[in-house]
Scaffold this motif. Sequence first.
Motif, PDB file in Angstrom:
ATOM      1  N   ALA A  72      25.367  35.054  50.112  1.00 56.80           N
ATOM      2  CA  ALA A  72      24.271  35.324  49.849  1.00 56.80           C
ATOM      3  C   ALA A  72      24.809  36.522  48.932  1.00 56.80           C
ATOM      4  CB  ALA A  72      23.797  35.647  51.301  1.00 56.80           C
ATOM      5  N   TRP A  73      25.780  37.443  50.038  1.00 60.25           N
ATOM      6  CA  TRP A  73      26.362  38.208  48.571  1.00 60.25           C
ATOM      7  C   TRP A  73      26.737  38.641  47.502  1.00 60.25           C
ATOM      8  CZ3 TRP A  73      31.218  41.098  47.872  1.00 60.25           C
ATOM      9  CH2 TRP A  73      30.966  42.378  48.132  1.00 60.25           C
ATOM     10  N   VAL A  74      26.870  37.478  47.271  1.00 58.56           N
ATOM     11  CA  VAL A  74      28.356  37.451  45.926  1.00 58.56           C
ATOM     12  C   VAL A  74      26.833  36.342  45.226  1.00 58.56           C
ATOM     13  CG1 VAL A  74      29.200  35.419  44.664  1.00 58.56           C
ATOM     14  CG2 VAL A  74      30.304  36.333  46.627  1.00 58.56           C
ATOM     15  N   TYR A  75      25.640  35.875  45.724  1.00 61.71           N
ATOM     16  CA  TYR A  75      24.574  35.583  44.796  1.00 61.71           C
ATOM     17  C   TYR A  75      23.735  36.655  44.400  1.00 61.71           C
ATOM     18  CZ  TYR A  75      19.878  33.352  43.801  1.00 61.71           C
ATOM     19  OH  TYR A  75      18.607  32.958  43.082  1.00 61.71           O
ATOM     20  N   ALA A  76      23.906  37.551  45.781  1.00 60.55           N
ATOM     21  CA  ALA A  76      22.539  39.116  45.203  1.00 60.55           C
ATOM     22  C   ALA A  76      23.701  40.041  44.789  1.00 60.55           C
ATOM     23  CB  ALA A  76      22.604  39.455  46.877  1.00 60.55           C
ATOM     24  N   ILE A  77      25.117  39.756  44.545  1.00 59.07           N
ATOM     25  CA  ILE A  77      25.538  40.878  43.346  1.00 59.07           C
ATOM     26  C   ILE A  77      25.178  40.680  42.017  1.00 59.07           C
ATOM     27  CG2 ILE A  77      27.582  41.322  42.561  1.00 59.07           C
ATOM     28  CD1 ILE A  77      28.639  41.956  45.231  1.00 59.07           C
ATOM     29  N   PRO A  81      20.888  45.523  41.878  1.00 59.61           N
ATOM     30  CA  PRO A  81      21.883  46.249  41.308  1.00 59.61           C
ATOM     31  C   PRO A  81      22.655  46.208  43.076  1.00 59.61           C
ATOM     32  CG  PRO A  81      19.324  47.206  40.691  1.00 59.61           C
ATOM     33  CD  PRO A  81      19.658  45.520  41.335  1.00 59.61           C
ATOM     34  N   LEU A  82      23.279  47.373  42.047  1.00 62.33           N
ATOM     35  CA  LEU A  82      24.669  47.134  43.372  1.00 62.33           C
ATOM     36  C   LEU A  82      24.568  47.716  44.786  1.00 62.33           C
ATOM     37  CD1 LEU A  82      28.364  47.666  41.565  1.00 62.33           C
ATOM     38  CD2 LEU A  82      27.416  45.323  42.790  1.00 62.33           C
ATOM     39  N   ALA A  83      23.439  49.188  44.852  1.00 68.10           N
ATOM     40  CA  ALA A  83      22.817  49.693  45.727  1.00 68.10           C
ATOM     41  C   ALA A  83      22.201  49.323  46.660  1.00 68.10           C
ATOM     42  CB  ALA A  83      22.696  50.776  44.975  1.00 68.10           C
ATOM     43  N   THR A  84      21.107  48.090  45.780  1.00 68.76           N
ATOM     44  CA  THR A  84      20.278  47.509  46.513  1.00 68.76           C
ATOM     45  C   THR A  84      21.144  46.434  47.388  1.00 68.76           C
ATOM     46  OG1 THR A  84      18.569  47.705  44.569  1.00 68.76           O
ATOM     47  CG2 THR A  84      18.233  46.405  46.115  1.00 68.76           C
ATOM     48  N   VAL A  85      21.589  46.011  46.959  1.00 71.21           N
ATOM     49  CA  VAL A  85      23.180  44.787  48.245  1.00 71.21           C
ATOM     50  C   VAL A  85      23.020  45.540  48.752  1.00 71.21           C
ATOM     51  CG1 VAL A  85      24.544  43.503  47.918  1.00 71.21           C
ATOM     52  CG2 VAL A  85      23.260  43.461  45.911  1.00 71.21           C
ATOM     53  N   PHE A  86      24.154  45.975  48.957  1.00 73.11           N
ATOM     54  CA  PHE A  86      24.391  47.218  50.395  1.00 73.11           C
ATOM     55  C   PHE A  86      23.707  47.753  51.139  1.00 73.11           C
ATOM     56  CE2 PHE A  86      29.148  48.576  49.363  1.00 73.11           C
ATOM     57  CZ  PHE A  86      29.320  47.241  48.098  1.00 73.11           C
ATOM     58  N   LEU A 230      28.195  55.516  53.667  1.00 75.38           N
ATOM     59  CA  LEU A 230      29.050  56.696  52.289  1.00 75.38           C
ATOM     60  C   LEU A 230      28.918  55.599  51.441  1.00 75.38           C
ATOM     61  CD1 LEU A 230      30.832  59.761  53.685  1.00 75.38           C
ATOM     62  CD2 LEU A 230      28.763  59.601  52.688  1.00 75.38           C
ATOM     63  N   ARG A 231      29.779  54.351  51.563  1.00 71.70           N
ATOM     64  CA  ARG A 231      28.707  53.481  50.579  1.00 71.70           C
ATOM     65  C   ARG A 231      28.307  53.786  49.796  1.00 71.70           C
ATOM     66  NH1 ARG A 231      29.481  47.052  52.798  1.00 71.70           N
ATOM     67  NH2 ARG A 231      29.385  48.237  54.870  1.00 71.70           N
ATOM     68  N   LEU A 232      27.449  53.593  50.104  1.00 71.23           N
ATOM     69  CA  LEU A 232      25.850  53.502  49.701  1.00 71.23           C
ATOM     70  C   LEU A 232      26.251  54.611  48.315  1.00 71.23           C
ATOM     71  CD1 LEU A 232      23.184  51.746  49.023  1.00 71.23           C
ATOM     72  CD2 LEU A 232      22.037  53.365  50.811  1.00 71.23           C
TER      73      LEU A 232
END
Length: 270
Positions: A72-77, A81-86, A230-232
């Motif tokens: 799911a994480w890879v598909y979403a990436i 946008p990366l920020a939305t996934v995180f 802080l990852r976001l």
Amino acid sequence: MGGALLSFSLMAVAVRELLRTMGAFEILFLRSLVSIVLLLFVLPRFGLAALRTRHFGLHVVRNLFHFGGQYAWVYAIAMLPLATVFAIEFTMPVWTAVLAVMILGERLNRGRIVMLVLGLAGILVILKPGFGFIHPAALVMLAGAFAYATTMITTKRLVGRDSAFAILFYMAVIQLPLGLIPALPQWVTPRLADLHWVIAVGAAGLFAHYCMTRAFRLADATLVVPIDFLRLPLIAVVGMIFYGEPLEFSIMLGAAVIFAGTYYSIRRES
């Protein structure tokens, strides 16, 4: 935690780059393959005794859910946008609290109720239902966060019984065929130019989990979890600079609401 932040961000960028030439299942297979090679390299330091387990069935269940969360994480990436996934991934503590009550019999105290309420509010802020189109990938990532939460519950069961090295080793071994079999029909031979991204996916994933484990042993969760969030902003800056992704206020606001609930719950627990 600095190592964990950089590793998770590097892993996300590596996945985004590899998706240009290969599918999600192949990426997950290559991640497991690199992980196994690295773990076998350090195995002599730990010895075969570190791999002993009487709970292999629980390892299988854990990794079926973890593999689903990773897919799911890879598909979403690939889609978001990366920020939305995180940001959506940060709902994991909310689902973990729900599952802990249902499966482990833990109490639903005031701190956890606040976390659940603010967590759901944060999800609504991020997804904005009723105000436009909700990308299916966002819902897939939400399911992925639930799968990660289930992984956390099973990990909690295993931690007191098996070594951390065993948990990482069986994760790589079990997920290797889970990625390989569905990847074979659309297999793409990795290019030499992709080799550093392939290594980054496997090495960064392992190093991130190692760093987070060390951080939780060295400091209280009240210190570690805020740093993890802080990852976001970090991945938002990476997405903006390298992929031209806009900084959305609703994503940051929703993640901040989720973080507020999570932090309040952890403060009460500690």
